[in-house]
Design a protein around this motif. Sequence first.
Motif, PDB file in Angstrom:
ATOM      1  N   LEU A 176       0.977  -0.547   0.157  1.00 11.87           N
ATOM      2  CA  LEU A 176       0.241  -0.171  -0.018  1.00 11.87           C
ATOM      3  C   LEU A 176       1.317   1.550   0.110  1.00 11.87           C
ATOM      4  CD1 LEU A 176      -2.936  -0.583   2.567  1.00 11.87           C
ATOM      5  CD2 LEU A 176      -3.168  -1.042   0.301  1.00 11.87           C
ATOM      6  N   GLN A 233       1.263  -4.840   1.997  1.00 12.24           N
ATOM      7  CA  GLN A 233      -0.392  -5.181   2.100  1.00 12.24           C
ATOM      8  C   GLN A 233      -1.156  -6.564   2.571  1.00 12.24           C
ATOM      9  OE1 GLN A 233      -1.628  -3.545  -2.103  1.00 12.24           O
ATOM     10  NE2 GLN A 233      -2.540  -5.895  -2.528  1.00 12.24           N
ATOM     11  N   VAL A 269     -10.155   2.489  -2.843  1.00 11.60           N
ATOM     12  CA  VAL A 269      -9.378   2.039  -3.564  1.00 11.60           C
ATOM     13  C   VAL A 269      -9.114   0.758  -4.914  1.00 11.60           C
ATOM     14  CG1 VAL A 269      -6.339   1.117  -2.872  1.00 11.60           C
ATOM     15  CG2 VAL A 269      -8.466   3.101  -1.560  1.00 11.60           C
ATOM     16  N   THR A 305      -7.505  -6.403  -4.163  1.00 12.80           N
ATOM     17  CA  THR A 305      -6.559  -7.342  -3.906  1.00 12.80           C
ATOM     18  C   THR A 305      -6.798  -8.462  -5.104  1.00 12.80           C
ATOM     19  OG1 THR A 305      -6.926  -8.340  -2.128  1.00 12.80           O
ATOM     20  CG2 THR A 305      -6.552  -6.254  -1.795  1.00 12.80           C
ATOM     21  N   VAL A 348     -10.572  -2.853  -1.483  1.00  7.80           N
ATOM     22  CA  VAL A 348     -10.451  -2.243  -0.602  1.00  7.80           C
ATOM     23  C   VAL A 348     -10.588  -0.142  -0.455  1.00  7.80           C
ATOM     24  CG1 VAL A 348      -8.182  -1.135   0.848  1.00  7.80           C
ATOM     25  CG2 VAL A 348      -7.848  -3.333  -0.852  1.00  7.80           C
ATOM     26  N   SER A 371     -10.756   3.603   1.693  1.00  4.05           N
ATOM     27  CA  SER A 371      -9.785   4.134   2.615  1.00  4.05           C
ATOM     28  C   SER A 371     -10.883   4.799   3.084  1.00  4.05           C
ATOM     29  CB  SER A 371      -8.851   4.442   2.025  1.00  4.05           C
ATOM     30  OG  SER A 371      -9.228   5.533   1.000  1.00  4.05           O
ATOM     31  N   TYR A 398     -10.597  -3.576   4.213  1.00  3.63           N
ATOM     32  CA  TYR A 398     -11.258  -4.834   3.148  1.00  3.63           C
ATOM     33  C   TYR A 398     -12.721  -5.558   3.675  1.00  3.63           C
ATOM     34  CZ  TYR A 398      -5.749  -4.174   3.539  1.00  3.63           C
ATOM     35  OH  TYR A 398      -4.930  -3.576   2.845  1.00  3.63           O
ATOM     36  N   LEU A 452      -3.044   0.954  -4.326  1.00  7.81           N
ATOM     37  CA  LEU A 452      -3.087   0.075  -3.801  1.00  7.81           C
ATOM     38  C   LEU A 452      -1.853  -0.839  -4.472  1.00  7.81           C
ATOM     39  CD1 LEU A 452      -5.001  -2.434  -1.986  1.00  7.81           C
ATOM     40  CD2 LEU A 452      -6.052  -2.712  -4.251  1.00  7.81           C
ATOM     41  N   ASN A 453      -1.544  -1.598  -5.115  1.00 14.12           N
ATOM     42  CA  ASN A 453      -0.521  -2.911  -5.425  1.00 14.12           C
ATOM     43  C   ASN A 453       0.528  -2.380  -6.015  1.00 14.12           C
ATOM     44  OD1 ASN A 453      -2.612  -5.157  -5.228  1.00 14.12           O
ATOM     45  ND2 ASN A 453      -4.190  -4.229  -7.260  1.00 14.12           N
TER      46      ASN A 453
END
Length: 404
Positions: free
Chosen positions: A91, A108, A341, A344, A350, A352, A363, A392-393
């Motif tokens: 993250l 993450q 966001v 995954t 995800v 925020s 999550y 993310l990622n």
Amino acid sequence: MKKQASLSAMKARRRNVSDSPQTNRRRSSRLSAIDELLLKIPIDLIIEIFSRLPLKSIARCRCVSKQWASVLRGSDFTQFFLTKALARQQLLFYCQKEKEVSFFSSVQPQNVVDEDSSPTAAVDHHMTFPFQRAETISSSVNGFLCINDDREVVWVICNPSTRQSFTLPKMKTRRRSRKIKFLGYDPIEKQHKVLAMIMLEKSVVDHQVLTLGNGNMTWRLIECGIPHYFPGLTSICINGVLYYTARGSSVDDMIVCFDVRSEKYSFVRAAERGMHFATLINFQGKLASTKAARHYFISGRSKSFEIWILDDPEKHEWSKCKFRLPLMWGSPAVKRFVSFVGVTATNEFVFSSFSSEPFYVYYYNFVKNSITRVQIEGMGGFKWDYRVGIFLNHVEDVKLMELF
């Protein structure tokens, strides 16, 4: 006075000793021994060993000798490190306060399921640099980001992992024009490219591309046979295709598709009206657009949300998928509003919430129908009016800017 003179004399003697020919010979001898040891080890094993080090240790090792720097700056090592980093994505957080932007990252989590408690995640600080006003910050694209400083009218490429950044060359534009830039990545040629559009009033008049890493930092004009207007400020790059929202000549919403490798344009008709303002995400390798009831965010009162998944870009075929949130979503633990966001690789949406401290990341595992709230620690000192975001990622890339 005597004590001060004595200290000065000692420092002078230390400088003389450290700079003496005998000391330099010993240092050179040690470096030669280190380089000889490196030459005796197979290069594949050397790369494997170095790839296990943290980023700060790799930066220090580059300074040991020219031989070590050559290995750690080489394409073999940087590509091997990037390949391993793709399996341990992170993250990436940014916070803009006053006239600076700070970047943080954390591991993450995988398969987060902890409904009975609120786990925490600590962040590492990467870099902070001055920005008069960061108007837009692109999504993390293979470790790199593109930031627009609206006051200085410049665009900056930065790599939080190496703490390096550089300013893109200025474009030749018309007066009173507006510039929009997106960052994309070609996984086949392993190249980052910046796509820029020049806007006059409501329409795009010029399309230009700049390739990073080819030694030619100049903008090139490209053709776009798809007239479109009001391009969105955000984009997402999936499997070498850069996507962003826009409006067509008939004022209908559309998704513009830019193939980073071929530099060719195509488009997809939007699944429904209003998609121009939706969040684009990567859903299991496909482009998707999120929507929550009549809004584009989730609240504690939300019972469900929908996403449109692009199944076939050539046929403009979308499928709608609805997710019903579990009962615990409406608990006091959920903030009033949270934003999308992404998703995954382990099937978790995800969200925020950065409206106030503490900061939380939510999550939602749609396979197990569970919600977990993770508290982010290590970003203290930020006020409610600071601009905070999350990507993310994110992957760590040790490629140095000077290689561009």
